[in-house]
Design an enzyme around this catalytic site. Structure first.
Site, PDB file in Angstrom:
ATOM      1  N   ASN A  18     -15.348   4.711 -44.031  1.00 30.13           N
ATOM      2  CA  ASN A  18     -15.812   5.612 -45.094  1.00 30.13           C
ATOM      3  C   ASN A  18     -15.057   6.933 -44.936  1.00 30.13           C
ATOM      4  OD1 ASN A  18     -17.223   7.257 -46.850  1.00 30.13           O
ATOM      5  ND2 ASN A  18     -19.106   7.301 -45.633  1.00 30.13           N
ATOM      6  N   TRP A  19     -14.076   7.133 -45.808  1.00 31.62           N
ATOM      7  CA  TRP A  19     -13.230   8.323 -45.667  1.00 31.62           C
ATOM      8  C   TRP A  19     -13.945   9.590 -46.151  1.00 31.62           C
ATOM      9  CZ3 TRP A  19      -7.757   6.612 -47.845  1.00 31.62           C
ATOM     10  CH2 TRP A  19      -7.303   5.498 -47.125  1.00 31.62           C
ATOM     11  N   LYS A  20     -15.063   9.413 -46.821  1.00 32.66           N
ATOM     12  CA  LYS A  20     -15.794  10.575 -47.382  1.00 32.66           C
ATOM     13  C   LYS A  20     -14.839  11.437 -48.213  1.00 32.66           C
ATOM     14  CE  LYS A  20     -18.832  10.311 -43.434  1.00 32.66           C
ATOM     15  NZ  LYS A  20     -19.823  10.958 -42.593  1.00 32.66           N
ATOM     16  N   HIS A  57     -25.669   6.447 -49.113  1.00 28.58           N
ATOM     17  CA  HIS A  57     -25.299   7.071 -47.830  1.00 28.58           C
ATOM     18  C   HIS A  57     -26.225   8.267 -47.594  1.00 28.58           C
ATOM     19  CE1 HIS A  57     -23.011   9.261 -44.830  1.00 28.58           C
ATOM     20  NE2 HIS A  57     -22.400   8.120 -44.564  1.00 28.58           N
ATOM     21  N   GLU A  80     -25.687  11.137 -46.692  1.00 25.67           N
ATOM     22  CA  GLU A  80     -25.196  12.410 -47.259  1.00 25.67           C
ATOM     23  C   GLU A  80     -25.545  12.496 -48.738  1.00 25.67           C
ATOM     24  OE1 GLU A  80     -21.206  11.947 -45.809  1.00 25.67           O
ATOM     25  OE2 GLU A  80     -21.920  12.304 -43.771  1.00 25.67           O
ATOM     26  N   GLU A 137     -27.733   3.322 -40.464  1.00 26.48           N
ATOM     27  CA  GLU A 137     -27.067   4.532 -39.989  1.00 26.48           C
ATOM     28  C   GLU A 137     -28.114   5.587 -39.640  1.00 26.48           C
ATOM     29  OE1 GLU A 137     -22.795   4.788 -41.433  1.00 26.48           O
ATOM     30  OE2 GLU A 137     -23.996   5.692 -42.989  1.00 26.48           O
ATOM     31  N   GLY A 192     -21.651  11.591 -37.486  1.00 26.90           N
ATOM     32  CA  GLY A 192     -20.773  12.739 -37.323  1.00 26.90           C
ATOM     33  C   GLY A 192     -21.194  13.675 -36.195  1.00 26.90           C
ATOM     34  N   SER A 222     -21.145   7.550 -35.412  1.00 32.26           N
ATOM     35  CA  SER A 222     -20.255   7.857 -34.290  1.00 32.26           C
ATOM     36  C   SER A 222     -19.711   6.611 -33.580  1.00 32.26           C
ATOM     37  CB  SER A 222     -20.952   8.794 -33.303  1.00 32.26           C
ATOM     38  OG  SER A 222     -21.296  10.017 -33.956  1.00 32.26           O
ATOM     39  N   GLY A 227     -17.153   6.537 -40.037  1.00 38.65           N
ATOM     40  CA  GLY A 227     -16.723   7.751 -40.726  1.00 38.65           C
ATOM     41  C   GLY A 227     -15.509   8.344 -40.045  1.00 38.65           C
ATOM     42  N   GLY A 228     -15.745   9.342 -39.193  1.00 42.80           N
ATOM     43  CA  GLY A 228     -14.661  10.101 -38.564  1.00 42.80           C
ATOM     44  C   GLY A 228     -13.545   9.259 -37.968  1.00 42.80           C
TER      45      GLY A 228
HETATM   46  C1  PEP Z   1     -20.771   7.556 -41.852  1.00 40.34           C
HETATM   47  O1  PEP Z   1     -20.653   8.595 -42.461  1.00 40.34           O
HETATM   48  O2  PEP Z   1     -21.072   6.534 -42.459  1.00 40.34           O
HETATM   49  C2  PEP Z   1     -20.568   7.596 -40.412  1.00 40.34           C
HETATM   50  C3  PEP Z   1     -21.078   6.637 -39.701  1.00 40.34           C
HETATM   51  O3  PEP Z   1     -19.865   8.683 -39.897  1.00 40.34           O
HETATM   52  P1  PEP Z   1     -19.379   8.867 -38.354  1.00 40.34           P
HETATM   53  O4  PEP Z   1     -18.744   7.568 -37.938  1.00 40.34           O
HETATM   54  O5  PEP Z   1     -18.383   9.984 -38.432  1.00 40.34           O
HETATM   55  O6  PEP Z   1     -20.582   9.187 -37.565  1.00 40.34           O
END
Ligand code: PEP
Length: 254
Positions: A12-14, A98, A100, A170, A176, A216, A237-238
């Site tokens: 997920n590049w956001k 999500h 967010e 999640e 994050g 994470s 994500g990251g």
């Molecule tokens: C996400 O936003 O779906 C996520 C899991 O982010 P991260 O891996 O950066 O925690």
């Protein structure tokens, strides 16, 4: 790794990556992951990069996902994107709900359920996100929160549609933040979600649905998380923003 369900790992590049940066990333992934058949690998760029990324991955096993979609098919919905528009770029998956978007756009379970229905009506697959906050976990409310989110966000799906859906667990406190759920916490919570699906649909559906873990995930923890029997992949994500870390997560999960 011998798994009951095929792993699905999505990046997920956001709100990251210009078109040029996105192309660099997928070109690197194509080289690094050329021989990977054991895992479904999905990249979810921002809408603005879907067209070019779609062309760049045509000759690869990478699949394309979007980060959101309108519940409507067409019309006066400024700033929204409809299923038919995503299908122009061979999008196969759509992330819905999500945390967010639940937090900043105030998306409700009822809205997510409408979006999930629209995703299926277009023969796409939703990745429906659920997860508790730190206060909810510490207050012993994790199961109650997940029950509300799972039953609300997946309401109205047929058994066939549910089987083709993906659930992403999640925990909000792990997104994050660098904090990851322990493997035991992840397994226990995934098993709980699977039991919820069995109650809502049936045992066969519950056994077939893939449940991703997100929060994470990185190369150093991916293998242990993926080795849990009810963890069927990851939403990343990251660590999905760099070729090396995303490719290493996938390779270490095989
Ligand atoms: C996400 O936003 O779906 C996520 C899991 O982010 P991260 O891996 O950066 O925690």
């Amino acid at each position: 790794m011998n798994k009951e369900r095929k792993l699905i790992i999505a990046g997920n590049w956001k709100m990251n990556k210009t078109v040029a940066e996105g192309l660099d990333l997928v070109r690197g992934l194509k080289i690094e992951l050329a021989n990977v058949k054991e895992v479904d690998v999905v990249v979810c760029p921002p809408f603005t990069a879907l067209s070019e990324v779609s062309k760049a991955i045509l000759d690869s096993s990478l699949r394309l996902g979007a980060q959101n979609m309108s519940e409507h098919n067409v019309g006066a919905y400024t700033g929204e994107i409809a299923a038919v528009m995503l299908k122009e770029f061979s999008v196969r998956y759509v992330i819905l709900g999500h945390s967010e978007r639940r937090q900043y756009q105030k998306e409700s379970d009822a809205l997510i359920a409408k979006k999930a229905a629209a995703v299926h009506a277009a023969s796409l697959k939703p990745i429906v996100c659920v997860g508790e906050t730190l206060a909810e976990r510490e207050g012993g409310k994790t199961e109650a929160v997940l029950e509300t989110q799972v039953s609300g966000s997946l309401a109205g799906l047929t058994k066939e549609q549910m089987t083709e859906s993906i659930v992403a667990y999640e925990p909000v406190w792990a997104i994050g933040t660098g904090k990851t759920a322990s493997t035991a916490q992840a397994q226990e919570t995934h098993a709980f979600i699977r039991r919820l699906l069995a109650k809502m649909f049936d045992e066969t559906v519950a056994r077939r649905v893939r449940i991703q873990y997100g929060g994470s995930v990185k190369p150093s923890n991916a293998r242990e998380l993926m080795s849990q029997p009810d963890v069927d992949g990851a939403l990343v994500g990251g660590a999905s923003l760099e070729v090396r870390s995303f490719a290493d997560i996938i390779r270490s999960s095989i």
